[in-house]
Write a protein that holds these residues in place. Structure first.
Motif, PDB file in Angstrom:
ATOM      1  N   THR A   1       0.864  -1.186  -0.057  1.00 41.60           N
ATOM      2  CA  THR A   1       0.018   0.037  -0.115  1.00 41.60           C
ATOM      3  C   THR A   1       0.895   1.240   0.138  1.00 41.60           C
ATOM      4  OG1 THR A   1      -1.605  -1.207   1.221  1.00 41.60           O
ATOM      5  CG2 THR A   1      -1.815   1.151   1.227  1.00 41.60           C
TER       6      THR A   1
ATOM      7  N   THR B   1       3.162   2.190   3.288  1.00 38.41           N
ATOM      8  CA  THR B   1       2.679   1.999   4.601  1.00 38.41           C
ATOM      9  C   THR B   1       2.330   0.585   5.038  1.00 38.41           C
ATOM     10  OG1 THR B   1       0.313   2.417   3.666  1.00 38.41           O
ATOM     11  CG2 THR B   1       1.776   4.320   4.589  1.00 38.41           C
ATOM     12  N   HIS B   2       2.270  -0.204   4.101  1.00 35.43           N
ATOM     13  CA  HIS B   2       1.874  -1.475   4.230  1.00 35.43           C
ATOM     14  C   HIS B   2       2.492  -2.388   3.234  1.00 35.43           C
ATOM     15  CE1 HIS B   2      -0.608  -4.828   5.482  1.00 35.43           C
ATOM     16  NE2 HIS B   2      -0.973  -5.196   4.257  1.00 35.43           N
TER      17      HIS B   2
ATOM     18  N   THR C   1       3.100  -6.684   2.915  1.00 34.29           N
ATOM     19  CA  THR C   1       2.834  -8.343   3.456  1.00 34.29           C
ATOM     20  C   THR C   1       3.262  -9.114   2.214  1.00 34.29           C
ATOM     21  OG1 THR C   1       0.620  -7.968   3.188  1.00 34.29           O
ATOM     22  CG2 THR C   1       1.256  -7.396   5.150  1.00 34.29           C
TER      23      THR C   1
END
Length: 276
Positions: free
Chosen positions: A94, A174-175, A177
């Motif tokens: 993100t 920000t993200h 995974t």
């Protein structure tokens, strides 16, 4: 008297109506640009005007001109993207973007992109650039070189958006995974590393114990060698000396005990040692 009052009321009503009509006309010729905003004028005869109106109140021609107001303050937007790494691992990433339009290019932005310019360019550009950049790194490198990835995405995305009159004040990841398989593999790797560290510690501990045992054995061997040498040089004298020292030790211990009896050498009478 009644007729004069009626005429007066009619005049007041006419004046009030005139003032109201004038106010309505004046109001249609004015528009206000709030703080942090800019306005572009669309003219029905000549199209979008090249001038940009700043903050405050401005005039326009009613029915012919219409103001389009843009927010020129930095606004945040989060864009999630699912892509793949160089080693074919699934990556969910993100990107958070702070963007704003270039005020002097607002007429061009309105002509080419419209009022929802951010919706037209940011998602598509971000998805394309993120996929291109992430594909250059392995999954593990995305973790260790996160700042490098963010900087490279920022440089390319800023350049692309500037061509359309959009300024990017800040870009950050920000993200981040990964797929379930990669996450499980990372956990297994960490467990294996911990076990390897534990095994190495045990080996080092055993090696230190071995060295300590060797040093102790060498010390005992050296002590035995010194004693053997002393016996050879002193003969029975050293043994007799050790016997005397042992007898003195025993006598000292007995002298500190209560009700101790002893039989002196060459006598048949038991003697009781007084307690101290």
């Amino acid at each position: 008297f009644d007729s004069m009052a009626a005429r007066l009321l009619n005049r007041v009503a006419a004046v009030g109506f005139g003032i109201a009509a004038t106010g309505a006309i004046v109001n249609t010729t004015l528009y206000t640009v709030p703080g942090g905003h800019r306005a572009v004028i669309f003219d029905r005869l000549s199209g979008v005007l090249p001038t940009v109106s700043g903050e405050g109140t401005h005039f326009l021609i009613p029915a012919l001109q219409r103001p389009i107001i843009y927010d020129c303050r930095s606004r945040p937007r989060n864009i999630p993207v699912q892509t793949g790494s160089k080693d074919l691992q699934t990556v969910d990433i993100t990107l958070r973007i702070l963007f704003r339009p270039q005020a002097e290019k607002l007429p061009t932005i309105y002509q080419n992109l419209g009022e929802d310019y951010d919706e037209r360019i940011l998602p598509s550009f971000t998805t394309e650039i993120l996929k291109a950049v992430v594909a250059q790194f392995d999954a593990s490198d995305l973790i260790t070189q996160r700042e490098v990835v963010s900087q490279r995405v920022s440089e390319i995305l800023t350049d692309r958006c500037s061509r359309f009159g959009v300024i990017l004040d800040d870009i950050s990841i920000t993200h981040l995974t990964f797929g379930r398989e990669f996450t499980h593999a990372v956990e297994q790797k960490q467990v294996a590393q911990q076990e390897a560290e534990k095994a190495r510690f045990m080996v080092e501990k055993a090696e230190q114990s071995k060295q300590a045992a060797i040093i102790t054995a060498e010390g005992d061997s050296r002590a035995a060698e010194l004693l053997s040498t002393a016996f050879l040089e002193a003969g029975d004298g050293l043994i007799e000396l050790r016997k005397i020292e042992a007898a003195e030790d025993i006598a000292t211990q007995l002298s500190r005990s209560r009700n101790v009896t002893y039989l002196p050498s060459g006598q048949n009478v038991l003697l009781t040692m007084p307690s101290s």
